[in-house]
Design a protein around this motif. Structure first.
Motif, PDB file in Angstrom:
ATOM      1  N   GLU A 409       0.843  -0.986   0.211  1.00  0.00           N
ATOM      2  CA  GLU A 409      -0.047   0.062   0.142  1.00  0.00           C
ATOM      3  C   GLU A 409       0.930   1.216   0.064  1.00  0.00           C
ATOM      4  N   GLY A 410       2.129   1.197   0.516  1.00  0.00           N
ATOM      5  CA  GLY A 410       2.886   2.431   0.389  1.00  0.00           C
ATOM      6  C   GLY A 410       3.980   2.264   1.533  1.00  0.00           C
ATOM      7  N   SER A 411       4.832   3.146   1.432  1.00  0.00           N
ATOM      8  CA  SER A 411       6.138   3.047   2.362  1.00  0.00           C
ATOM      9  C   SER A 411       5.904   2.797   3.851  1.00  0.00           C
ATOM     10  N   TRP A 412       4.764   3.261   4.176  1.00  0.00           N
ATOM     11  CA  TRP A 412       4.720   3.095   5.882  1.00  0.00           C
ATOM     12  C   TRP A 412       4.734   1.530   5.910  1.00  0.00           C
ATOM     13  N   GLY A 413       4.283   0.567   5.068  1.00  0.00           N
ATOM     14  CA  GLY A 413       4.105  -0.640   5.128  1.00  0.00           C
ATOM     15  C   GLY A 413       5.536  -1.232   5.602  1.00  0.00           C
ATOM     16  N   GLU A 414       6.839  -0.528   5.497  1.00  0.00           N
ATOM     17  CA  GLU A 414       7.864  -1.044   6.198  1.00  0.00           C
ATOM     18  C   GLU A 414       7.830  -1.058   7.701  1.00  0.00           C
ATOM     19  N   GLU A 415       6.872  -0.252   8.238  1.00  0.00           N
ATOM     20  CA  GLU A 415       6.574  -0.286   9.523  1.00  0.00           C
ATOM     21  C   GLU A 415       6.062  -1.530  10.185  1.00  0.00           C
ATOM     22  N   SER A 416       5.594  -2.491   9.255  1.00  0.00           N
ATOM     23  CA  SER A 416       4.722  -3.843   9.556  1.00  0.00           C
ATOM     24  C   SER A 416       5.912  -4.930   9.872  1.00  0.00           C
ATOM     25  N   VAL A 417       5.398  -5.927  10.822  1.00  0.00           N
ATOM     26  CA  VAL A 417       6.319  -7.067  10.826  1.00  0.00           C
ATOM     27  C   VAL A 417       5.316  -8.129  11.115  1.00  0.00           C
ATOM     28  N   HIS A 418       5.967  -9.394  10.610  1.00  0.00           N
ATOM     29  CA  HIS A 418       5.369 -10.535  10.634  1.00  0.00           C
ATOM     30  C   HIS A 418       6.091 -11.446  11.744  1.00  0.00           C
ATOM     31  N   VAL A 419       5.372 -11.819  12.815  1.00  0.00           N
ATOM     32  CA  VAL A 419       5.818 -12.700  13.724  1.00  0.00           C
ATOM     33  C   VAL A 419       5.174 -14.015  13.753  1.00  0.00           C
ATOM     34  N   SER A 420       6.049 -15.183  14.208  1.00  0.00           N
ATOM     35  CA  SER A 420       5.343 -16.288  14.131  1.00  0.00           C
ATOM     36  C   SER A 420       4.245 -16.872  15.000  1.00  0.00           C
ATOM     37  N   ASP A 421       3.891 -16.404  16.211  1.00  0.00           N
ATOM     38  CA  ASP A 421       3.022 -16.627  17.134  1.00  0.00           C
ATOM     39  C   ASP A 421       2.911 -15.834  18.104  1.00  0.00           C
ATOM     40  N   ALA A 422       1.770 -15.941  18.972  1.00  0.00           N
ATOM     41  CA  ALA A 422       1.294 -15.104  20.006  1.00  0.00           C
ATOM     42  C   ALA A 422       2.595 -14.771  20.974  1.00  0.00           C
ATOM     43  N   GLN A 423       3.458 -15.713  21.397  1.00  0.00           N
ATOM     44  CA  GLN A 423       4.486 -15.147  22.129  1.00  0.00           C
ATOM     45  C   GLN A 423       5.500 -14.443  21.640  1.00  0.00           C
ATOM     46  N   ALA A 424       5.856 -14.478  20.199  1.00  0.00           N
ATOM     47  CA  ALA A 424       6.667 -13.553  19.614  1.00  0.00           C
ATOM     48  C   ALA A 424       6.035 -12.167  19.482  1.00  0.00           C
ATOM     49  N   ALA A 425       4.865 -12.136  19.558  1.00  0.00           N
ATOM     50  CA  ALA A 425       4.111 -10.812  19.595  1.00  0.00           C
ATOM     51  C   ALA A 425       4.192 -10.157  20.998  1.00  0.00           C
ATOM     52  N   ILE A 426       4.115 -10.946  21.671  1.00  0.00           N
ATOM     53  CA  ILE A 426       4.287 -10.573  23.176  1.00  0.00           C
ATOM     54  C   ILE A 426       5.658  -9.885  23.477  1.00  0.00           C
ATOM     55  N   ASP A 427       6.678 -10.727  23.324  1.00  0.00           N
ATOM     56  CA  ASP A 427       8.099 -10.342  23.276  1.00  0.00           C
ATOM     57  C   ASP A 427       8.180  -8.972  22.501  1.00  0.00           C
ATOM     58  N   LEU A 428       7.826  -8.997  21.430  1.00  0.00           N
ATOM     59  CA  LEU A 428       7.981  -7.666  20.681  1.00  0.00           C
ATOM     60  C   LEU A 428       7.345  -6.468  21.323  1.00  0.00           C
ATOM     61  N   LEU A 429       6.141  -6.748  21.569  1.00  0.00           N
ATOM     62  CA  LEU A 429       5.329  -5.361  22.150  1.00  0.00           C
ATOM     63  C   LEU A 429       5.822  -5.014  23.636  1.00  0.00           C
ATOM     64  N   ARG A 430       6.132  -6.092  24.608  1.00  0.00           N
ATOM     65  CA  ARG A 430       6.982  -5.550  25.699  1.00  0.00           C
ATOM     66  C   ARG A 430       8.203  -4.854  25.553  1.00  0.00           C
ATOM     67  N   SER A 431       8.744  -5.275  24.792  1.00  0.00           N
ATOM     68  CA  SER A 431      10.037  -4.455  24.228  1.00  0.00           C
ATOM     69  C   SER A 431       9.963  -3.250  23.645  1.00  0.00           C
ATOM     70  N   GLU A 432       8.829  -2.858  22.835  1.00  0.00           N
ATOM     71  CA  GLU A 432       8.845  -1.570  22.116  1.00  0.00           C
ATOM     72  C   GLU A 432       7.618  -0.760  22.634  1.00  0.00           C
ATOM     73  N   LEU A 433       6.834  -1.112  23.230  1.00  0.00           N
ATOM     74  CA  LEU A 433       5.560  -0.234  23.958  1.00  0.00           C
ATOM     75  C   LEU A 433       6.219   0.829  24.543  1.00  0.00           C
ATOM     76  N   ARG A 434       5.444   2.218  24.595  1.00  0.00           N
ATOM     77  CA  ARG A 434       5.925   3.195  25.254  1.00  0.00           C
ATOM     78  C   ARG A 434       4.589   3.908  25.903  1.00  0.00           C
ATOM     79  N   PRO A 435       4.771   4.723  26.868  1.00  0.00           N
ATOM     80  CA  PRO A 435       3.516   5.410  27.399  1.00  0.00           C
ATOM     81  C   PRO A 435       2.884   5.931  26.523  1.00  0.00           C
TER      82      PRO A 435
END
Length: 468
Positions: A409-435
């Motif tokens: 759809e556009g250059s923003w799509g480079e901000e997307s990421v594909h992870v294998s499962d729920a645990q991988a998503a949890i690990d990613l979000l815990r490391s990158e979420l901010r207030p």
């Protein structure tokens, strides 16, 4: 349930009594299929599942207070033995509904059934005792169990009806004949099983075909396939929607700064303002459907508007919003997903996240058949167009299609990421979420992404659940 003797129940379901010393003993509690739900006076329905045979719990449930077991074989304790427990359960529900005299409201649709059912229940409860489908128990077993939970005091019985094929809703309406039938929409949920939207419309329209001449069909004026169902019923037709031709309609629709819908509710006898506690503009249509049902059952516009403004979600994991102490907002909409509900959830995320960083944690939409690739690609593209900050696609091939749609759809799509499962998503979000971040979690039920939302809530320690 209304009180019935074991002899009466056996006669209704065509069963034989076994090990029952006194057939005049009455069932005064609920009919249940889960041994953990047994209370004194219950009737336990013993189903044989893939992993569990309810007959094995017969002695346990009687010790816990069940009067008898509805079974397909003798079990050594008081039992009514039938050829098929599901058929017997349906026959008992049909008998009880006929005895009750309550007004039965049935609803169906491709998206929004459970949310709308919850709204109808909360509005009608203002007028009279109301029983309604818990969660999404809308099939051949859940529907009769709900109907059987009604008592002599019940005035309104609100039943959600699901369908996975032609004839399913017709069967459900034969078990529990409705007086008011509501069809919300015809979308693409389960399109892989039905074969097309026209076939879905045929199945959903079985509800209005079942209505008596003195009944009411409540139809979505904004959905052409639903509106066309008016020709399939002899009942009175009431239209709801944003169309000027709708009998119950919304005007001046808008979202608050927090993403909650507000509008002016118009009925044939007056208007009143509504500001909802739920999140997302898609709830306007749900609210109008509930308002049309309530109006036809005698409530005023002011009464309905007050009830809609105070209503919350009665079912878990449906736009369930939690505000963490660190300012992160978690939106758990992981109970299920189809293209229509996915688009609605993304638009709600965009509205809630104005001025904040937004995350869409999305997974597979099941049962789309040949439309799966195109629909997942379209959802990924929509996330880009709505300026969602981050897309996390979770799972297998369908998740890769989500990511590919965003990327293409556009250059923003480079901000997307594909992870294998729920645990991988949890690990990613815990490391990158901010207030201040807002996180939407959504996928079909089989993906189990509620674990992601729950883990993120727990990461926020004593997060306070916001009004839903």
């Amino acid at each position: 349930m209304i009180a019935l003797s074991l002899a009466e129940i056996a006669a209704v379901v065509g069963g034989q009594t076994h090990d029952i010393p006194d057939p005049s003993v009455q069932v005064t509690g609920p009919v249940v299929r889960d041994s953990r739900e047994v209370v004194p006076g219950s009737l336990f329905a013993a189903f044989v599942g893939e992993r569990v045979d309810g007959h094995d719990y017969a002695s346990q449930v009687v010790e816990a207070g069940a009067v008898a077991v509805l079974a397909s074989r003798p079990v050594g304790v008081p039992a009514i033995v039938v050829e098929d427990v599901q058929t017997a359960l349906g026959a008992l529900a049909r008998h009880v509904v006929r005895r009750l005299g309550a007004t039965l409201v049935a609803l169906t649709g491709s998206a929004g059934k459970t949310s709308t059912k919850d709204l109808i229940a909360q509005v009608l409860q203002r007028a009279a005792p109301t029983i309604y489908t818990p969660g999404s128990l809308n099939n051949e077993i859940g529907l009769p169990l709900t109907a059987l939970s009604a008592t002599e005091e019940t005035k309104f019985l609100v039943l959600e009806m699901g369908a996975r094929g032609i004839g399913h809703i017709r069967y459900l309406t034969e078990l529990t004949p409705p007086k008011v039938g509501l069809v919300l929409n015809v979308g693409t949920a389960h399109i892989g099983e039905f074969g097309g939207r026209e076939q879905i419309a045929q199945a959903k329209g079985e509800l209005v075909e079942s209505l008596p001449e003195d009944g009411t069909a409540v139809l979505n004026a904004d959905d052409p396939l639903v509106r066309a169902m008016a020709s399939r019923t002899k009942a009175k037709v009431v239209l709801f929607g944003e169309s000027a031709e709708a009998d119950v309609r919304a005007e001046n629709v808008r979202l608050t700064d927090s993403g909650q819908p507000a509008f002016s509710l118009h009925t044939p006898s007056g208007a009143s303002d509504v500001t909802m506690r739920l999140y997302g503009e898609h709830h306007v249509s749900n609210a109008l459907a509930a308002a049309a049902v309530a109006y036809e059952l005698g409530m005023s516009a002011a009464e309905i508007a007050t009830a809609l403004s105070e209503a919350g979600s009665l079912s878990r994991w449906r736009m369930e919003v939690t505000e963490r102490p660190d300012g992160v907002t978690i939106v758990n909409d992981a109970y299920n997903a189809n293209p229509e509900s996915m688009r609605a959830a993304l638009r709600a995320l965009a509205a809630m996240g104005k001025g904040r960083r937004t995350w869409a944690v999305l997974g597979k939409m099941a049962e789309l058949g040949d439309e799966a690739l195109a629909e997942h690609d379209a959802v990924g593209r929509l996330a880009v167009r709505l300026n969602v900050s981050k897309l996390v696609a979770v799972g297998g091939i369908e998740a890769s299609w989500l990511q590919l749609g965003a990327y293409n759809e556009g250059s923003w799509g480079e901000e997307s990421v594909h992870v294998s499962d729920a645990q991988a998503a949890i690990d990613l979000l815990r490391s990158e979420l901010r207030p201040g971040d807002v996180v939407l979690v959504k996928a079909s039920r089989s993906v189990g992404l509620e674990s992601v939302a729950q883990a993120l809530v727990e990461s926020g320690a004593e997060g306070e659940v916001a009004a839903r």
